[in-house]
Every structure is written in structure tokens, then in C-alpha cells.
Design a protein around this motif. Sequence first.
Motif, short mmCIF file in Angstrom:
data_model
loop_
_atom_site.label_atom_id
_atom_site.label_comp_id
_atom_site.label_asym_id
_atom_site.label_seq_id
_atom_site.Cartn_x
_atom_site.Cartn_y
_atom_site.Cartn_z
N GLY A 119 0.79 -1.23 0.00
CA GLY A 119 0.00 0.00 0.00
C GLY A 119 0.81 1.27 0.00
N ALA A 120 2.11 1.20 0.32
CA ALA A 120 2.96 2.40 0.28
C ALA A 120 3.27 2.75 -1.17
CB ALA A 120 4.25 2.17 1.06
N GLU A 121 3.30 4.03 -1.47
CA GLU A 121 3.56 4.50 -2.83
C GLU A 121 5.02 4.27 -3.22
OE1 GLU A 121 1.26 5.59 -4.87
OE2 GLU A 121 -0.36 5.63 -3.39
N ASP A 122 5.25 4.14 -4.50
CA ASP A 122 6.62 4.00 -5.01
C ASP A 122 7.22 5.39 -5.25
OD1 ASP A 122 7.05 1.04 -5.43
OD2 ASP A 122 5.16 1.32 -6.51
N ASN A 123 7.28 6.16 -4.16
CA ASN A 123 7.73 7.56 -4.26
C ASN A 123 9.09 7.79 -3.59
OD1 ASN A 123 7.04 7.32 -1.58
ND2 ASN A 123 5.30 8.73 -1.66
N ARG A 124 9.78 6.71 -3.21
CA ARG A 124 11.14 6.78 -2.69
C ARG A 124 11.25 7.53 -1.36
NH1 ARG A 124 14.54 7.90 -8.31
NH2 ARG A 124 13.04 6.90 -9.70
N ARG A 125 10.22 7.49 -0.58
CA ARG A 125 10.29 8.12 0.74
C ARG A 125 9.27 7.46 1.66
NH1 ARG A 125 8.14 12.13 -2.66
NH2 ARG A 125 5.96 12.68 -2.22
N TYR A 126 9.39 7.79 2.95
CA TYR A 126 8.43 7.28 3.93
C TYR A 126 8.15 8.37 4.94
CZ TYR A 126 12.18 6.76 7.39
OH TYR A 126 13.20 7.00 8.27
N ASN A 127 7.04 8.20 5.64
CA ASN A 127 6.65 9.15 6.68
C ASN A 127 7.29 8.72 7.99
OD1 ASN A 127 5.45 10.83 8.52
ND2 ASN A 127 3.35 10.47 7.82
N GLU A 128 8.21 9.52 8.49
CA GLU A 128 8.94 9.14 9.70
C GLU A 128 8.01 8.92 10.89
OE1 GLU A 128 12.92 10.57 12.14
OE2 GLU A 128 12.41 11.45 10.19
N ALA A 129 6.85 9.58 10.88
CA ALA A 129 5.89 9.41 11.98
C ALA A 129 5.35 7.98 12.03
CB ALA A 129 4.74 10.41 11.82
N ASP A 130 5.38 7.28 10.89
CA ASP A 130 4.89 5.90 10.85
C ASP A 130 5.73 4.96 11.71
OD1 ASP A 130 2.87 6.67 9.16
OD2 ASP A 130 3.86 5.95 7.33
N LEU A 131 6.99 5.35 11.98
CA LEU A 131 7.86 4.49 12.78
C LEU A 131 7.35 4.32 14.20
CD1 LEU A 131 11.37 5.76 11.63
CD2 LEU A 131 10.22 3.65 10.94
N ALA A 132 6.50 5.24 14.65
CA ALA A 132 5.96 5.16 16.00
C ALA A 132 5.04 3.95 16.16
CB ALA A 132 5.21 6.44 16.35
N THR A 133 4.40 3.54 15.08
CA THR A 133 3.48 2.40 15.13
C THR A 133 4.03 1.18 14.40
OG1 THR A 133 2.34 3.27 13.18
CG2 THR A 133 1.45 3.86 15.34
N ASN A 134 5.03 1.39 13.54
CA ASN A 134 5.65 0.27 12.83
C ASN A 134 7.12 0.58 12.63
OD1 ASN A 134 6.51 -1.77 11.16
ND2 ASN A 134 4.95 -1.48 9.59
N GLU A 135 7.98 -0.02 13.41
CA GLU A 135 9.41 0.29 13.36
C GLU A 135 10.07 -0.17 12.06
OE1 GLU A 135 11.36 -3.37 15.92
OE2 GLU A 135 10.20 -1.85 16.99
N LYS A 136 9.30 -0.87 11.21
CA LYS A 136 9.83 -1.34 9.93
C LYS A 136 9.33 -0.50 8.76
CE LYS A 136 8.08 -5.15 11.43
NZ LYS A 136 7.53 -6.52 11.58
#
Length: 229
Positions: free
Chosen positions: A108-125
Motif C-alpha cells: 500500500g505504500a507508494e513508489d515515491n522513494r520516501r516514507y513518513n517518519e511518523a509511521d515508525l511510532a506504530t511500525n518500526e519497519k
Amino acid sequence: MDVFPESYQTKTHLILPVKGRLLVWDGHDYQSHHRRTDFTERIGMEGNFQRYGYDFVIVDDSGSIYRGNPKIHIDWYDGIHDNNEDYYSFGLPVYAAGDGLIADARDGAEDNRRYNEADLATNEKAYGGNYIIIDHLNGEFSWFGHLKKGSVNVKVGQRVKQGVAIAAIGASGSSLFPHLHYELRNGDGAKKVEGLPSYFNNYKRILGARRISIKKGPVNSGDIIESEF
């Protein structure tokens, strides 16, 4: 302090997770970014899960990883836009490197070469974008990261056989460009997981016009290799 290194023998029979001519863009040599993870930026980390990681990319006969005009490395680090479809790797199948059980999977994550750092709070991967983790049921786990959105075709708890297609190469998460990040590790998470050495079976090492068959061996940064499965 006294340090006593021990030789680790890979337990799982592994094959390369991508078919075709591969460049190990970055491996686990002394200068590799996988080995030189900055622990000060990753609060709570107790090990280096990607210590023996690999970035695999498909290359053509000239060694290029993409079609079109030449690039320089700084183009990727500066985030200069280009198309994922220009890369030979994008959308190609990813295969299970060994038998096992799907321990975790994300899509479900976009192929945009980045991630939302806030997501690490709920999923460390979450840094890996779309990913699959296979538990080989012997203390070893395979991680496949930066997978293409919508390509993950396995579910948690599913048993998979070596060589079955499980997803496609993408550019999701913390990815400079389309590639497959693969690593062998001793757990499912990130903060308390350590990387493990991985030896692959039945591949060829390409040295100019020479092709050397390898029954079992390691690969590392700069190697050009080809799967034989």
C-alpha cells in the motif's frame, strides 16, 4: 575489551531473490551504508538489522541500471526527479530466497522513494516501504524491502517454497531508486534485530567475459552476479 569473532554458518539454503544479471549496488563492506548505520538517529536500536544487507539492481550488458541519459550519484541524493519505469529493475519479480513462513508483510505504500517518519511510532519497519519477512523457522529471517505497491501476493502465516514469486521490485520507503533490499537477520522487528551473514547457492559471478559458477558463496558491493535457479 577483548573481542572474539566467531564464524557464522548460514543455516538456510538460500538462492538469489531476483533473476537476471544483478549488480550489488551496495552490500556490507566496510564503507557500506548498511554496515555504517547511525545508531544515534535510531533511538532504541540494540543491533544493526541490515549489517549484512544488499541492494540488488538489474543491469544491462554495459552495467547500467537504467535507460536514458547518464546520471551522477548526486542526482539521486538531491532527489532530482526521474521515472521509476526507466529502471530495468522496476516491476520485476522477487522470489522467496528460502522456504519458510510469512512472518510479516506490508503493501500500500507508494513508489515515491520516501516514507513518513511518523509511521515508525506504530511500525518500526516502515522505513522499508512495502516489505515481506520470511521466517525460515531456524532462527533466520529473510527481509525483502522497497517492494512495488500492489505487488505483494502473500499473507502473514502463509507457507512459501523457495523460488516462488512473492512480489515485485519497487521504490517504496527509504529508496534512492527502484531496487530490492535483501537481508538475512535473526528476528522480525528492527530495534532489537541483528543482521546475519548470508551465503547464496548456485549463481554465477561475472568478471568481464568470464562467468564463474559458484555452488555456495557470499556476494558484496560491486559484484555482478547472475542467478542459476
